[in-house]
Design an enzyme around this catalytic site. Sequence first.
Site, PDB file in Angstrom:
ATOM      1  N   HIS A  83       0.822  -1.212   0.000  1.00 32.25           N
ATOM      2  CA  HIS A  83       0.000   0.000   0.000  1.00 32.25           C
ATOM      3  C   HIS A  83       0.858   1.266   0.000  1.00 32.25           C
ATOM      4  CE1 HIS A  83       1.200  -0.086   4.125  1.00 32.25           C
ATOM      5  NE2 HIS A  83       0.727   1.144   4.269  1.00 32.25           N
ATOM      6  N   HIS A  98       1.858   6.856  -0.655  1.00 34.29           N
ATOM      7  CA  HIS A  98       1.074   6.076   0.304  1.00 34.29           C
ATOM      8  C   HIS A  98      -0.373   5.994  -0.193  1.00 34.29           C
ATOM      9  CE1 HIS A  98      -1.021   5.086   4.016  1.00 34.29           C
ATOM     10  NE2 HIS A  98       0.140   4.695   4.501  1.00 34.29           N
TER      11      HIS A  98
END
Length: 193
Positions: A83, A98
Amino acid sequence: HAEIVDELEKTWGKQFDKTDNTQVSGEIAVPTPISGKLMNLSSVNDQTFSSGSVGQGFAIKPSDGKVLAPFDATVRQVFTTRHAIGVVGDNGVVLLIHIGLGTVKLKGTGFVSYVEQGQKVKKGQELIEFWDPTIKKAGLDDTVIVVITNSDKFSSIQMTAKAGQSVQAEDNVLELKAETEKDSVPDTLQPAD
């Protein structure tokens, strides 16, 4: 495990500050790695990112799930949960991308990484792909946060596009100006004979 990864993210850039000898100079345009609606970092619903403590940058409300390399770079870290990714640009910019808030809880479900640590990537190369419905179905925020973790190396970091506008991956949205060396005078400024 999720807590450990969460803590790692918040300190990601810091671990490289001491050993990082990347040189930055002049003005550097930073494109968005993903298409969507541009947001100010301060409006991100996460205190660590919105406060700028990880670094300056911007956020994107994504319109697709493809994260591209914003410039030629080396992959510094791919989080095991896929992620988040950290890259160091050939231009000296250390960037953390992110995907979503709280997405570490998905443990990689809905995320595909196309790169690995130490790999050289070209601008526009796909780094990560994510399936947005997976994030939303889990009740999580899908905002993509893009942070310059070596922000202290720049005297000026300005958004060049307005928050709220739609942008395409690879559109320039940020301009960085490197700290200038006070005592450096280029050799080319020697008087002519």
